[in-house]
Design a protein around this motif. Structure first.
Motif, PDB file in Angstrom:
ATOM      1  N   ALA A  35       5.999  36.433   0.931  1.00 52.84           N
ATOM      2  CA  ALA A  35       5.603  36.021  -0.422  1.00 52.84           C
ATOM      3  C   ALA A  35       4.562  34.921  -0.321  1.00 52.84           C
ATOM      4  O   ALA A  35       4.489  34.198   0.687  1.00 52.84           O
ATOM      5  CB  ALA A  35       6.816  35.547  -1.217  1.00 52.84           C
ATOM      6  N   MET A  36       3.772  34.754  -1.389  1.00 49.92           N
ATOM      7  CA  MET A  36       2.701  33.759  -1.384  1.00 49.92           C
ATOM      8  C   MET A  36       2.395  33.373  -2.831  1.00 49.92           C
ATOM      9  O   MET A  36       2.299  34.240  -3.703  1.00 49.92           O
ATOM     10  CB  MET A  36       1.463  34.335  -0.696  1.00 49.92           C
ATOM     11  CG  MET A  36       0.312  33.365  -0.538  1.00 49.92           C
ATOM     12  SD  MET A  36      -1.007  34.079   0.483  1.00 49.92           S
ATOM     13  CE  MET A  36      -1.529  35.416  -0.570  1.00 49.92           C
ATOM     14  N   GLU A  37       2.269  32.073  -3.092  1.00 51.74           N
ATOM     15  CA  GLU A  37       2.001  31.612  -4.453  1.00 51.74           C
ATOM     16  C   GLU A  37       1.538  30.164  -4.397  1.00 51.74           C
ATOM     17  O   GLU A  37       1.838  29.431  -3.456  1.00 51.74           O
ATOM     18  CB  GLU A  37       3.264  31.727  -5.312  1.00 51.74           C
ATOM     19  CG  GLU A  37       3.067  31.459  -6.787  1.00 51.74           C
ATOM     20  CD  GLU A  37       2.102  32.426  -7.429  1.00 51.74           C
ATOM     21  OE1 GLU A  37       0.927  32.038  -7.577  1.00 51.74           O
ATOM     22  OE2 GLU A  37       2.517  33.553  -7.769  1.00 51.74           O
ATOM     23  N   LYS A  38       0.798  29.735  -5.429  1.00 49.18           N
ATOM     24  CA  LYS A  38       0.394  28.336  -5.564  1.00 49.18           C
ATOM     25  C   LYS A  38       1.302  27.635  -6.552  1.00 49.18           C
ATOM     26  O   LYS A  38       1.633  28.185  -7.611  1.00 49.18           O
ATOM     27  CB  LYS A  38      -1.054  28.225  -6.039  1.00 49.18           C
ATOM     28  CG  LYS A  38      -2.087  28.412  -4.944  1.00 49.18           C
ATOM     29  CD  LYS A  38      -3.457  28.005  -5.440  1.00 49.18           C
ATOM     30  CE  LYS A  38      -4.452  27.973  -4.294  1.00 49.18           C
ATOM     31  NZ  LYS A  38      -5.787  27.487  -4.738  1.00 49.18           N
ATOM     32  N   ASP A  39       1.717  26.396  -6.208  1.00 47.13           N
ATOM     33  CA  ASP A  39       2.570  25.647  -7.125  1.00 47.13           C
ATOM     34  C   ASP A  39       1.728  24.881  -8.142  1.00 47.13           C
ATOM     35  O   ASP A  39       0.498  25.013  -8.184  1.00 47.13           O
ATOM     36  CB  ASP A  39       3.542  24.734  -6.360  1.00 47.13           C
ATOM     37  CG  ASP A  39       2.845  23.567  -5.662  1.00 47.13           C
ATOM     38  OD1 ASP A  39       1.661  23.296  -5.957  1.00 47.13           O
ATOM     39  OD2 ASP A  39       3.489  22.915  -4.811  1.00 47.13           O
ATOM     40  N   ASN A  40       2.372  24.075  -8.960  1.00 48.07           N
ATOM     41  CA  ASN A  40       1.673  23.388 -10.043  1.00 48.07           C
ATOM     42  C   ASN A  40       0.739  22.291  -9.564  1.00 48.07           C
ATOM     43  O   ASN A  40      -0.101  21.805 -10.330  1.00 48.07           O
ATOM     44  CB  ASN A  40       2.690  22.804 -11.031  1.00 48.07           C
ATOM     45  CG  ASN A  40       3.510  23.878 -11.705  1.00 48.07           C
ATOM     46  OD1 ASN A  40       3.073  25.015 -11.831  1.00 48.07           O
ATOM     47  ND2 ASN A  40       4.716  23.539 -12.141  1.00 48.07           N
ATOM     48  N   PHE A  41       0.897  21.857  -8.316  1.00 48.77           N
ATOM     49  CA  PHE A  41       0.015  20.827  -7.764  1.00 48.77           C
ATOM     50  C   PHE A  41      -1.213  21.432  -7.080  1.00 48.77           C
ATOM     51  O   PHE A  41      -2.166  20.722  -6.809  1.00 48.77           O
ATOM     52  CB  PHE A  41       0.777  19.965  -6.755  1.00 48.77           C
ATOM     53  CG  PHE A  41       1.829  19.090  -7.381  1.00 48.77           C
ATOM     54  CD1 PHE A  41       1.500  17.863  -7.913  1.00 48.77           C
ATOM     55  CD2 PHE A  41       3.140  19.506  -7.438  1.00 48.77           C
ATOM     56  CE1 PHE A  41       2.456  17.054  -8.490  1.00 48.77           C
ATOM     57  CE2 PHE A  41       4.117  18.710  -8.005  1.00 48.77           C
ATOM     58  CZ  PHE A  41       3.775  17.480  -8.544  1.00 48.77           C
ATOM     59  N   GLY A  42      -1.142  22.726  -6.762  1.00 47.80           N
ATOM     60  CA  GLY A  42      -2.239  23.376  -6.054  1.00 47.80           C
ATOM     61  C   GLY A  42      -1.931  23.704  -4.614  1.00 47.80           C
ATOM     62  O   GLY A  42      -2.766  24.282  -3.912  1.00 47.80           O
ATOM     63  N   TYR A  43      -0.748  23.323  -4.107  1.00 51.15           N
ATOM     64  CA  TYR A  43      -0.348  23.712  -2.754  1.00 51.15           C
ATOM     65  C   TYR A  43      -0.147  25.229  -2.693  1.00 51.15           C
ATOM     66  O   TYR A  43       0.378  25.837  -3.633  1.00 51.15           O
ATOM     67  CB  TYR A  43       0.966  23.048  -2.363  1.00 51.15           C
ATOM     68  CG  TYR A  43       0.888  21.567  -2.090  1.00 51.15           C
ATOM     69  CD1 TYR A  43       0.319  21.087  -0.921  1.00 51.15           C
ATOM     70  CD2 TYR A  43       1.415  20.647  -2.986  1.00 51.15           C
ATOM     71  CE1 TYR A  43       0.272  19.723  -0.657  1.00 51.15           C
ATOM     72  CE2 TYR A  43       1.376  19.288  -2.736  1.00 51.15           C
ATOM     73  CZ  TYR A  43       0.797  18.825  -1.571  1.00 51.15           C
ATOM     74  OH  TYR A  43       0.755  17.486  -1.310  1.00 51.15           O
ATOM     75  N   LEU A  44      -0.551  25.816  -1.585  1.00 57.20           N
ATOM     76  CA  LEU A  44      -0.330  27.238  -1.356  1.00 57.20           C
ATOM     77  C   LEU A  44       0.921  27.397  -0.493  1.00 57.20           C
ATOM     78  O   LEU A  44       0.972  26.900   0.630  1.00 57.20           O
ATOM     79  CB  LEU A  44      -1.538  27.858  -0.647  1.00 57.20           C
ATOM     80  CG  LEU A  44      -1.458  29.347  -0.330  1.00 57.20           C
ATOM     81  CD1 LEU A  44      -1.409  30.170  -1.623  1.00 57.20           C
ATOM     82  CD2 LEU A  44      -2.625  29.789   0.536  1.00 57.20           C
ATOM     83  N   TRP A  45       1.934  28.104  -1.039  1.00 53.37           N
ATOM     84  CA  TRP A  45       3.194  28.307  -0.337  1.00 53.37           C
ATOM     85  C   TRP A  45       3.271  29.729   0.206  1.00 53.37           C
ATOM     86  O   TRP A  45       2.837  30.679  -0.460  1.00 53.37           O
ATOM     87  CB  TRP A  45       4.384  28.071  -1.276  1.00 53.37           C
ATOM     88  CG  TRP A  45       4.603  26.646  -1.645  1.00 53.37           C
ATOM     89  CD1 TRP A  45       3.919  25.934  -2.581  1.00 53.37           C
ATOM     90  CD2 TRP A  45       5.578  25.750  -1.096  1.00 53.37           C
ATOM     91  NE1 TRP A  45       4.401  24.637  -2.650  1.00 53.37           N
ATOM     92  CE2 TRP A  45       5.427  24.505  -1.755  1.00 53.37           C
ATOM     93  CE3 TRP A  45       6.566  25.875  -0.129  1.00 53.37           C
ATOM     94  CZ2 TRP A  45       6.212  23.408  -1.472  1.00 53.37           C
ATOM     95  CZ3 TRP A  45       7.368  24.778   0.162  1.00 53.37           C
ATOM     96  CH2 TRP A  45       7.191  23.568  -0.492  1.00 53.37           C
ATOM     97  N   THR A  46       3.823  29.867   1.400  1.00 54.14           N
ATOM     98  CA  THR A  46       4.089  31.180   1.974  1.00 54.14           C
ATOM     99  C   THR A  46       5.535  31.222   2.437  1.00 54.14           C
ATOM    100  O   THR A  46       6.113  30.209   2.841  1.00 54.14           O
ATOM    101  CB  THR A  46       3.162  31.477   3.169  1.00 54.14           C
ATOM    102  OG1 THR A  46       3.324  30.456   4.158  1.00 54.14           O
ATOM    103  CG2 THR A  46       1.712  31.550   2.743  1.00 54.14           C
ATOM    104  N   ALA A  47       6.104  32.417   2.373  1.00 57.85           N
ATOM    105  CA  ALA A  47       7.474  32.632   2.839  1.00 57.85           C
ATOM    106  C   ALA A  47       7.432  33.566   4.038  1.00 57.85           C
ATOM    107  O   ALA A  47       6.783  34.616   3.995  1.00 57.85           O
ATOM    108  CB  ALA A  47       8.333  33.233   1.733  1.00 57.85           C
ATOM    109  N   THR A  48       8.100  33.175   5.119  1.00 55.57           N
ATOM    110  CA  THR A  48       8.181  33.994   6.317  1.00 55.57           C
ATOM    111  C   THR A  48       9.640  34.092   6.755  1.00 55.57           C
ATOM    112  O   THR A  48      10.519  33.436   6.190  1.00 55.57           O
ATOM    113  CB  THR A  48       7.354  33.401   7.476  1.00 55.57           C
ATOM    114  OG1 THR A  48       8.044  32.261   8.018  1.00 55.57           O
ATOM    115  CG2 THR A  48       5.970  32.972   7.010  1.00 55.57           C
ATOM    116  N   GLU A  49       9.866  34.887   7.776  1.00 55.48           N
ATOM    117  CA  GLU A  49      11.229  35.075   8.262  1.00 55.48           C
ATOM    118  C   GLU A  49      11.802  33.799   8.868  1.00 55.48           C
ATOM    119  O   GLU A  49      13.017  33.607   8.905  1.00 55.48           O
ATOM    120  CB  GLU A  49      11.250  36.206   9.297  1.00 55.48           C
ATOM    121  CG  GLU A  49      12.635  36.721   9.615  1.00 55.48           C
ATOM    122  CD  GLU A  49      12.593  38.003  10.427  1.00 55.48           C
ATOM    123  OE1 GLU A  49      13.651  38.623  10.572  1.00 55.48           O
ATOM    124  OE2 GLU A  49      11.509  38.366  10.901  1.00 55.48           O
TER     125      GLU A  49
END
Length: 893
Positions: A60-74
């Motif tokens: 998964a991948m998304e930007k939070d309200n501050f602008g950080y880019l988050w990724t989800a891995t195993e």
């Protein structure tokens, strides 16, 4: 087993689609995808497990309200600010209930990450973790949205929707679809309406009226609802992509046959109403205005793209096996000529007919003209395949090498002549060829060779003093006053009026740095020299040197070329630097030795074929007739298109954030100020600067002592470690510089708490105790000293008393002796005195009592005479006694 199922859910789903439609799965894509588009002139950054990503498969991948880019891995979550990947896993954050999260859902409060049995709110840091075990028994979490009352709505695989309020899960009472179904996702609309995509149609969930209604046919399987705010789209299983119009009218815009090669989970709609998706086969699929294009990035050709974010012209791609890929348009373009790709490029020259001539290190010379490319190598008659310089005059192109000059006729493309030592050159090693405004063609070589071919095509060698016999001349420039200056190795520059040497000036550089690669005359007539020791300025007869400590990226500068408008471009071993004219003026007039010149820097991350440019060639960079600047590198040509490139870099689209405090084994988010607990003297402060677009243009400095004017540099890790700060109040300041210019200064109050032994009260008590101790010691000292003094005085006095006592004893003995003498004298004399006195007294009594003295037998006269005698005798006795006393006194003396 559950984790494996979740991990590959969408792939199993895609496989099911292919199995259900075997003919379609083998069908040829529509005509628009027969010829995939190979992307050129882009920059791709790969962030994988070798650069900080926990694992290379992005779920998964998304930007939070501050602008950080988050990724989800195993292997955990990762947060990206453009420069630093920060990992959130159970080792570092034990409050996490699980390591792996598979889906992200963006809400007003942040990103909700869903795992097997928990959800986590991500917004700068992990804000909240909720145990969802009671609603995830054999049912994956498929959807999360705000419920409008400060809680959440959570939909699971079984078709249930739960409301989470006040840490309690309850089934949503008005969610009663009436048929068994799977929930695929939520899509919030305005006015408290949420669309629920299910395997049995799309439902409208109204949070205000607390009602649910089916808005599509029930056999419509809405696998994914997505949009961009203006347009709403639905991917329907087995049917393709629909536009969801007003009134929930479905318009099929791409059939399943057209889109059967896409990964549905990756579907997005960008601001241009183009639809993007990852291909199950290779690359990306772009759908725009009915046209479907397969876009191939060679680096990702064998990797599936699972998640996509598109912002402006940038793409963020979450892949399977390659990690996170960030794709941007190249700021510096490549020359798209396959024959010149990855070649070591030497000089680049533009002839009068606008053709571009390109020399290489080992593949001869190439001509680009009207989209066609021609080449000459040694088998075609070129003296040597290594080309050092190129020039032209009178319809001929002169190609200089280590073996002399090859002359090419521009009309027929034939090599018609050579210039070597045999017909006039001082040396076959040719460094520079240059045509001046008089149409003289200058040729510079090793061994003191300066030559020119005049406007009548006559060859001349310039006569030079003997001192230049072994000098190599490597660069040349015609000044505004028509004089020519020639740069050398170790001999500075020579100034010529026509062919007469009128001046030689040595640059203030050590011998190893005294190489003039390139020269530039600014609008004021001041000269700038690109050398192996920095950029040297000659201003009003004085030299100044711009060095690495002043902002240069490299000690050696290979070229200086003006964009004709706002500044100059320079090349070096690490890329290209741009300096505005305003900064050059500041350097001219500053007396500050610590002057730092503001600049823009470009390298491979901006599109350069390679960051190492080439030097000791002429021309070492070219501005063509259209204003584009051509940069030769060791792996191809970079083209800077227009002077506005540097101006575009002035965008201030970045965000500074205080991140975490690491203290006492804990990680604490920083809000306004931080407090260091009692007794703790080691802690770490981290911060972020969010700029995923251009993260390399910043540098950071800090200070924590408000009385200090000195700023300390901060490493790329963006963390500060403190050890041994004394208790008290501090103000940590971080200064952010962009291209060397201060953009902002951020402050963070820090309080270091004191232990009881470090507190002010304790110090006061300790001071008082110390004062008492000092007072006691002083008193004790003086008491001891006084005691000793008194003892000494007592001893002295005792000795004196003892001596006095002895003297008294002697005196007493003497007194006793004298007393005895006196007693003896007194006793002896008292008898005589008493006898005379008694006699005198008796006579006197007789005289006083009797008038006649018949009984006595003496007359009165005789008695008086007798009395006189007695008194005289008494007087003699007294005198004798006094004399004896005087004799005793004199004897003592």
């Amino acid at each position: 087993m559950k984790k494996v199922t979740i991990k590959y859910f969408y792939y199993i789903l895609a496989l099911c689609l292919l199995l259900k439609h075997p003919v379609l799965s083998q069908s040829v894509p529509s005509s628009s995808t027969k010829n995939p588009e190979i992307v050129h002139n882009y920059v791709m950054e790969i962030w994988n497990n070798s650069k900080g990503l926990p694992q290379n498969a992005v779920f998964a991948m998304e930007k939070d309200n501050f602008g950080y880019l988050w990724t989800a891995t195993e292997e955990g979550l990762a947060r990206f600010d453009g420069k630093i990947l920060k990992v959130f896993d159970q080792d570092n954050y034990p409050e996490m209930l699980e390591q792996t999260y598979y889906n992200f859902f963006k809400t007003e409060s942040g990103i909700w990450a869903a795992g097997d049995r928990s959800i986590a709110l991500l917004n700068k840091n992990i804000k909240t973790i909720i145990d969802c075990s009671e609603i995830t028994d054999k049912a994956l979490i498929r959807a999360i949205a705000d419920n409008g009352e400060g809680g959440l709505l959570i939909g699971n695989q079984k078709g249930q929707i739960f409301s989470w309020d006040q840490e309690t899960f309850t089934l949503l009472p008005y969610w009663t679809p009436g048929v068994p179904l799977d929930i695929f996702g939520f899509y919030p609309l305005k006015n408290s309406i949420i669309l629920v995509g299910t395997s049995r149609g799309i439902y409208e969930l109204n949070l205000q009226t607390r009602k649910v209604k089916l808005v599509t046919r029930q056999d419509f399987s809405a696998l994914k609802i997505f949009g961009n705010g203006d347009q709403l789209y639905v991917y329907a299983l087995d049917e393709g992509i629909f536009r969801l119009k007003e009134g929930y009218i479905l318009e099929n815009i791409y059939s399943f046959k057209q889109v059967n090669i896409i990964s549905p989970s990756s579907l997005i709609a960008d601001s241009d109403n183009s639809i993007w998706a990852g291909s199950l086969e290779s690359g990306l699929i772009k759908m725009s205005e009915g046209r479907i294009t397969q876009i191939i990035y060679p680096e990702l050709q064998t990797y599936t793209v699972r998640k996509i974010i598109r912002e402006k012209d940038n793409l963020y791609l979450g892949t399977v096996g390659k990690g996170l890929a960030i794709v941007r348009p190249a700021k510096i373009k490549h020359l798209n000529q396959d024959v010149l790709q990855e070649k070591n490029i030497k000089p680049i020259y533009q002839a009068a007919d606008s053709s571009i001539w390109i020399g290489t290190k080992s593949d001869g010379v190439y001509q680009l003209k009207n989209g066609e490319i021609n080449s000459w190598k040694d088998e075609d008659g070129l003296l040597q395949n290594r080309v050092n310089t190129i020039g032209s005059a009178n319809g001929k192109v002169y190609v200089g090498s280590l073996g002399g000059v090859s002359i090419i006729d521009q009309q027929n493309g034939q090599i018609v002549e050579y210039l070597t030592k045999e017909n006039g050159l001082q040396s076959n090693y040719v460094y520079a060829i240059f045509r001046d405004s008089k149409n003289w063609l200058w040729i510079l070589t090793r061994g003191g060779g300066i030559h020119y071919i005049d406007e009548k095509d006559s060859f001349h060698q310039v006569e030079l003093p003997e001192k230049y016999a072994n000098t190599s001349f490597i660069s040349i420039l015609e000044l505004n006053n028509k004089q020519v200056i020639i740069g050398s190795v170790n001999e500075g520059f020579l100034r010529f009026e026509n062919d007469q040497l009128i001046e030689n000036q040595i640059l203030p550089l050590p011998m190893s740095e005294n190489l003039i690669y390139s020269m530039y005359e600014d609008r004021d007539g001041d000269l700038w020299f690109a050398t192996h020791g920095g950029i040297v300025l000659l201003h009003q007869g004085e030299f100044k040197i711009l060095k690495k400590e002043n902002g240069l990226k490299s000690r050696g500068v290979f070229s200086i070329i003006s964009d004709g408008n706002s500044g100059i471009w320079t090349t070096n071993n690490f890329g290209v630097q741009y300096f505005p004219n305003s900064e050059l003026e500041k350097f001219k007039h500053t007396s500050d030795e610590d002057f730092h010149i503001v600049n823009n820097f470009y390298n491979e991350s901006h599109g350069m074929p390679n960051s190492e440019t080439n030097g000791l060639i002429f021309p070492s960079a070219l501005k063509d007739y259209s204003g584009e600047i051509w940069i030769p590198t060791v792996e191809g040509i970079g083209i800077i298109r227009g002077p506005s490139l540097a101006e575009k870099e002035d965008s201030k689209n970045f965000l500074f954030m205080w991140d975490n405090l690491h203290v006492g084994g804990q990680i604490i988010g920083i809000e306004n100020e931080i407090t260091i607990p009692e007794g703790v003297r080691i802690f770490q402060v981290t911060f972020s600067l969010i700029d995923i677009e251009s993260p390399d243009r910043y540098s950071f400095f800090y200070r924590i002592n408000k009385n200090s004017e000195e700023w300390q540099p901060i490493s790329d890790s963006r963390q500060l470690n403190f050890t041994g700060l004394k208790p008290g109040y501090y103000n940590l300041e971080i200064k952010v510089l962009r291209h060397g210019k201060t953009e902002l200064i951020k402050s963070l109050p820090i309080r270091v708490k004191a232990t009881w032994f470090e507190s002010l009260v304790f110090k006061i008590l300790l001071l008082i105790a110390f004062g008492v101790l000092v007072s006691f010691m002083v008193k004790y000292y003086y008491n001891v000293r006084m005691k000793r003094s008194l003892e000494c005085k007592v001893n002295q006095r005792t000795a004196e008393l003892s001596n006095t006592n002895d003297q008294l004893k002697k005196a007493l003995s003497e007194i006793e002796r004298k007393n005895n003498v006196l007693i003896a004298i007194t006793w002896h004399q008292s008898h005589k005195v008493r006898a005379a006195l008694t006699k005198a007294m008796g006579i006197a009594q007789v005289l006083s009592q009797y008038s006649s003295y018949p009984e006595i037998g003496l007359s009165k006269n005789e008695l008086e005479i007798e009395l006189q005698k007695s008194l005289e005798e008494l007087d003699q006795i007294v005198r004798k006694t006094h004399s004896m006393s005087e004799n005793m006194k004199n004897h003592e003396s």
